[in-house]
Scaffold this motif. Structure first.
Motif, PDB file in Angstrom:
ATOM      1  N   UNK A 143       0.351  -4.647  -1.670  1.00 47.18           N
ATOM      2  CA  UNK A 143      -0.085  -3.902  -2.854  1.00 47.18           C
ATOM      3  C   UNK A 143       1.017  -2.966  -3.328  1.00 47.18           C
ATOM      4  N   UNK A 144       1.669  -2.297  -2.364  1.00 44.85           N
ATOM      5  CA  UNK A 144       2.754  -1.383  -2.730  1.00 44.85           C
ATOM      6  C   UNK A 144       3.893  -2.087  -3.432  1.00 44.85           C
ATOM      7  N   UNK A 145       4.299  -3.258  -2.932  1.00 45.34           N
ATOM      8  CA  UNK A 145       5.377  -4.017  -3.579  1.00 45.34           C
ATOM      9  C   UNK A 145       4.958  -4.452  -4.976  1.00 45.34           C
ATOM     10  N   UNK A 146       3.711  -4.912  -5.116  1.00 48.49           N
ATOM     11  CA  UNK A 146       3.223  -5.351  -6.423  1.00 48.49           C
ATOM     12  C   UNK A 146       3.207  -4.190  -7.416  1.00 48.49           C
ATOM     13  N   UNK A 147       2.735  -3.011  -6.984  1.00 43.73           N
ATOM     14  CA  UNK A 147       2.727  -1.837  -7.860  1.00 43.73           C
ATOM     15  C   UNK A 147       4.152  -1.458  -8.260  1.00 43.73           C
ATOM     16  N   UNK A 363       6.718   7.662 -10.283  1.00 46.01           N
ATOM     17  CA  UNK A 363       6.029   8.140  -9.089  1.00 46.01           C
ATOM     18  C   UNK A 363       5.357   6.982  -8.364  1.00 46.01           C
ATOM     19  N   UNK A 364       4.762   6.050  -9.106  1.00 51.17           N
ATOM     20  CA  UNK A 364       4.119   4.887  -8.510  1.00 51.17           C
ATOM     21  C   UNK A 364       5.136   3.946  -7.867  1.00 51.17           C
ATOM     22  N   UNK A 365       6.323   3.830  -8.462  1.00 59.47           N
ATOM     23  CA  UNK A 365       7.367   3.012  -7.849  1.00 59.47           C
ATOM     24  C   UNK A 365       7.722   3.569  -6.474  1.00 59.47           C
ATOM     25  N   UNK A 366       7.877   4.875  -6.394  1.00 60.10           N
ATOM     26  CA  UNK A 366       8.208   5.504  -5.115  1.00 60.10           C
ATOM     27  C   UNK A 366       7.079   5.310  -4.108  1.00 60.10           C
ATOM     28  N   UNK A 367       5.833   5.525  -4.543  1.00 58.80           N
ATOM     29  CA  UNK A 367       4.694   5.359  -3.642  1.00 58.80           C
ATOM     30  C   UNK A 367       4.600   3.918  -3.165  1.00 58.80           C
ATOM     31  N   UNK A 368       4.811   2.964  -4.083  1.00 63.64           N
ATOM     32  CA  UNK A 368       4.746   1.556  -3.707  1.00 63.64           C
ATOM     33  C   UNK A 368       5.760   1.190  -2.643  1.00 63.64           C
ATOM     34  N   UNK A 369       6.978   1.715  -2.785  1.00 62.72           N
ATOM     35  CA  UNK A 369       8.014   1.452  -1.781  1.00 62.72           C
ATOM     36  C   UNK A 369       7.629   2.087  -0.451  1.00 62.72           C
ATOM     37  N   UNK A 370       7.057   3.292  -0.496  1.00 63.50           N
ATOM     38  CA  UNK A 370       6.669   3.976   0.728  1.00 63.50           C
ATOM     39  C   UNK A 370       5.542   3.258   1.465  1.00 63.50           C
ATOM     40  N   UNK A 371       4.738   2.476   0.752  1.00 65.88           N
ATOM     41  CA  UNK A 371       3.630   1.749   1.393  1.00 65.88           C
ATOM     42  C   UNK A 371       4.132   0.618   2.288  1.00 65.88           C
ATOM     43  N   UNK A 372       5.378   0.225   2.126  1.00 68.49           N
ATOM     44  CA  UNK A 372       5.981  -0.755   3.035  1.00 68.49           C
ATOM     45  C   UNK A 372       6.551   0.041   4.203  1.00 68.49           C
ATOM     46  N   UNK A 373       5.773   0.177   5.252  1.00 65.79           N
ATOM     47  CA  UNK A 373       6.120   1.068   6.364  1.00 65.79           C
ATOM     48  C   UNK A 373       6.917   0.317   7.434  1.00 65.79           C
ATOM     49  N   UNK A 374       8.158   0.714   7.605  1.00 68.19           N
ATOM     50  CA  UNK A 374       8.979   0.125   8.664  1.00 68.19           C
ATOM     51  C   UNK A 374       8.449   0.524  10.043  1.00 68.19           C
ATOM     52  N   UNK A 375       7.858   1.728  10.124  1.00 61.71           N
ATOM     53  CA  UNK A 375       7.301   2.178  11.410  1.00 61.71           C
ATOM     54  C   UNK A 375       6.147   1.277  11.840  1.00 61.71           C
TER      55      UNK A 375
END
Length: 788
Positions: A143-147, A363-375
């Motif tokens: 979802x984050x990548x799509x957003x 802001x949504x672009x940043x949030x979308x990238x953050x939703x891909x959690x490497x941790x």
């Protein structure tokens, strides 16, 4: 103590709050108010941005944020979780709006809330935890990548395409041909989001105190307004009456699709909320989340939000984390943040309307990238579930949300089935014996492989068969049993050792082989070494080092792999719940009697669980531990635990501390002198203990000793200050060895009352509850005065 393995309380009663008007209560209110302001500043831009990404009216994001804060905060079961419009639902909502229109989507949100209310009422919340976290995190990442792909087109001055694939294909054209003022606004917003928390602190001014989202959107808005840039800005209704755009009934032929939409929104919102609540519980020391009540609260919020024309509501990890880090203690913070949003929009709507749409998109672009959690990916890789995460992610991006989730769930089931059938069989010859070791789950699917290995064992051989299995079905038992009977008929011998549950032993009781050797197996993990079957190689020379080595070997074979992930996280720091001061007696096991695990207790053990008064010359190790626990670890609780049949207390009764002792006991005698005041408290000087049976006198002294040590703790300034401020609690505990029961000190009555387990009858106190006989041979210092 935990309620279960995950620290989750399904329906526990609320924790007892501080008395109204108390210093602790006032401090908690102040902390909640401060935290609510921080979350409010984070929530406004995020709520508007999620409404933009969903294709819903902008006011719908504000309505959902207000309802999520107030309704979910009042009704829900989490102390600090913040609910509102969630990025994880944007694709679902956007698809529903495109298919049925906004007002029918509001009806779907309302009905999904009713479904959640029913699910919470029938107490089914725990079933949501059966969904693989790899699928959930993979879905959120997709979802984050799509957003991000869709909103990146808005940042670049264009419009998003119909799918993620189309957005990727059209991205080079957007980059090459769009360089408007909107691009500058987006670049400024993203740049601040990436760099804000990395800026250095200036004295007490720390960047982390002010939310990055507020700074980024605020700065971009100020620059665009002052510079007179021609960019599209937020547009809100003129009045609340105009804002209401509530639910309507769909067309007659749409009800099947509506039902699917309701189920989808209810399921995704419920799973995301419950998993987020459990994750947030790791960040605070308050009451754990009540799952069913939280699900009920989410249902109430979605019902109200849908009725008022708002977006679907779910627990949001970003806002919840900000809430905890800002110092929130209770749901007051969540409720107040909703109130601040309502007041702000009602009285300062003109300020909101200055925000450029490109800033929200960035802001949504940043949030979308953050939703891909490497941790998350790293943790899942350690558990061999990274493939499920990645497949779900790419499935959501390339095929769609439901398709991606379905594929990820199917792969998770395949991975689980593969683990169930995973079996390792090894053979080794040493000391004229054949050692066969079986690891894994022993089902009918693994029988061919096991039978093949067993057929290679020479006739007449002496065989050790070690079963490290967590399950054995009947087909596997019959295969082993038949081979064993045949092997022993040819003159061989088979010794079966079951490391975990005794699967073979239980099944073989009704069909024992000829000349059967007794299957071994270990006692429960908490049983002493002496109650376990000692392995043959250890039995040859039973000594303490051999037992310790055998225990470490058992730990490595059965437990170490399971603990690796937990200890890997704990290796970065400890945050214990309590400083636990208890006796060095080998029969008292703190983690066992409190059902606690690694990282829960900061433990101090000494003879007699003594806390020397501050300033007492000699050993300062206890004082050092107290200061470290209170000042550095900031533990919220200190527990002093005594126990029955204590050798140190017996030595005190026999005045061993008043004798100088010989070269072998001088340290013991000097140490026991710290317990003299406990004798005074127990009434020894007035003769109160003289006429009592030995067991009763010993019990009274041990319990008085606990109270005395609690008093000694208050002599430490760091302890007294935190107790008086309400940040630290002192507790007394007493462990009865004979009954294996824990008793807690009731400060109001001064009595130790047994802790009640679920379904326990109400106990009737009896004199001499500690038993009529002292186990002197196993108590330290219990061999009369000659010990000192």
């Amino acid at each position: 103590m935990r309620n279960d393995a995950q620290g989750v309380q399904p329906d526990a009663p609320p924790a007892t709050a501080a008395p109204p008007g108390s210093h602790k209560d006032r401090k908690g209110v102040a902390a909640d108010v401060g935290a609510s302001l921080v979350v409010f500043l984070v929530a406004v831009p995020l709520s508007l941005g999620i409404a933009v990404a969903s294709g819903a009216p902008l006011i719908a994001g504000i309505i959902a944020a207000v309802v999520g804060g107030i309704v979910a905060g009042l009704v829900g079961g989490s102390m600090v979780q913040v609910s509102g419009p969630a990025a994880g639902l944007t694709i679902i909502v956007a698809d529903l709006i495109a298919t049925y229109g906004w007002r029918v989507t509001c009806l779907i949100t309302l009905l999904a809330g009713l479904v959640q209310l029913v699910l919470g009422a029938v107490r089914i919340a725990r079933a949501a935890l059966a969904v693989s976290p790899a699928v959930v995190h993979g879905m959120l990442a997709g979802v984050g990548v799509t957003i991000a792909l869709a909103q990146l087109h808005v940042v670049l001055g264009g419009a998003p395409q119909s799918s993620a694939v189309a957005n990727i294909a059209d991205l080079p054209h957007q980059i090459a041909h769009n360089h408007s003022a909107a691009v500058a606004v987006g670049v400024i917003t993203i740049a601040i989001m990436f760099t804000w928390n990395k800026l250095p602190s200036f004295g007490r001014l720390r960047p982390a105190v002010v939310p990055a989202a507020l700074v980024a959107v605020g700065t971009a808005t100020a620059i665009a307004t002052v510079g007179g840039w021609r960019v599209e800005t937020v547009s809100l209704p003129d009045s609340l009456a105009d804002a209401w755009n509530g639910p309507v009934l769909p067309a007659a032929g749409q009800w099947h699709g509506i039902a699917v939409g309701v189920a989808t929104v209810a399921l995704v919102a419920s799973v995301e909320s419950l998993l987020a609540g459990i994750a947030v519980d790791r960040l605070h020391n308050g009451r754990r989340i009540m799952l069913n009540r939280e699900l009920f609260g989410q249902g109430a919020a979605n019902t109200v939000s849908g009725a008022l024309g708002g977006l679907p509501v779910a627990g949001v990890i970003v806002r919840s984390t900000a809430n905890v880090r800002a110092g929130a203690h209770t749901p007051r913070s969540t409720i107040l943040h909703g109130v601040w949003i309502l007041l702000f929009v009602a009285f300062f709507a003109h300020v909101v309307e200055l925000i450029p749409m490109a800033a929200l998109a960035a802001l949504l672009v940043f949030i979308g990238v953050q939703m891909v959690s490497i941790a998350h990916l790293r943790n899942l890789r350690r558990h061999h579930e990274a493939s499920v995460y990645l497949v779900t992610l790419f499935g959501v991006v390339l095929l769609g949300l439901m398709e991606g989730v379905f594929i990820g769930f199917a792969l998770a089931m395949i991975v689980s089935l593969r683990r169930l059938t995973k079996l390792t069989v090894t053979t080794e010859e040493r000391d004229s014996r054949v050692h066969v070791t079986v690891h894994g789950s022993l089902t009918f699917l693994g029988v061919p492989r096991l039978a093949h290995v067993l057929r290679t064992v020479p006739e007449g051989a002496q065989v050790d068969l070690d079963l490290h299995v967590d399950f054995m079905d009947h087909a596997a038992f019959e295969a082993i049993h038949a081979w064993r009977v045949d092997h022993e008929r040819t003159g061989g011998a088979v010794d079966i050792d079951e490391v975990h549950e005794r699967w073979y032993a239980r099944s073989s009781t009704s069909s024992a082989p000829a000349s059967k050797t007794a299957p071994g197996g270990l006692a429960r993990w908490w049983a002493p070494w002496g109650m376990r079957r000692v392995p043959e190689e250890t039995a040859r020379e039973v000594n303490p080092l051999g037992l310790l080595t055998a225990g470490a070997r058992e730990y490595h074979s059965s437990t170490a792999d399971r603990m690796r992930s937990l200890m890997g996280r704990l290796s970065h720091g400890q945050h214990p719940t309590a400083l636990f001061i208890t006796c060095a007696d080998s029969r008292v096991v703190p983690n066992l009697i409190t059902s606690s695990g690694p990282g829960d207790l900061f433990t101090v053990r000494n003879v007699g669980n003594l806390v020397p008064r501050r300033g007492t010359p000699g050993d300062v190790s206890v004082g050092a531990a107290v200061e470290y626990a209170v000042n550095v670890l900031r533990v919220p609780s200190i527990v002093v635990c005594g126990h029955s049949h204590c050798g140190a207390m017996k030595a005190l009764l026999e005045k061993a501390h008043q004798e100088p002792g010989d070269a072998q006991t001088s340290h013991m005698c000097r140490w026991l002198a710290n317990g003299h005041e406990s004798l005074v408290r127990a009434g020894e000087a007035s003769g109160a203990l003289a006429g009592l049976p030995a067991a009763e006198a010993l019990r009274r002294l041990a319990q008085a000793n606990v109270e005395e040590q609690l008093g000694n703790l208050m002599g430490y300034p760091v302890v007294r200050e935190r107790v008086e401020s309400g940040d630290l609690e002192l507790s007394g505990m007493y462990y009865d060895l004979e009954t294996a029961r824990v008793h807690l000190l009731d400060t109001a009555t001064g009595e130790f009352r047994p802790v009640q387990g679920v379904g326990d009858p109400v106990p009737h106190p009896r004199p001499g509850a500690d038993g009529d006989q002292l186990l002197e041979e196993s108590s330290p210092g219990a061999s009369s005065r000659s010990s000192c």
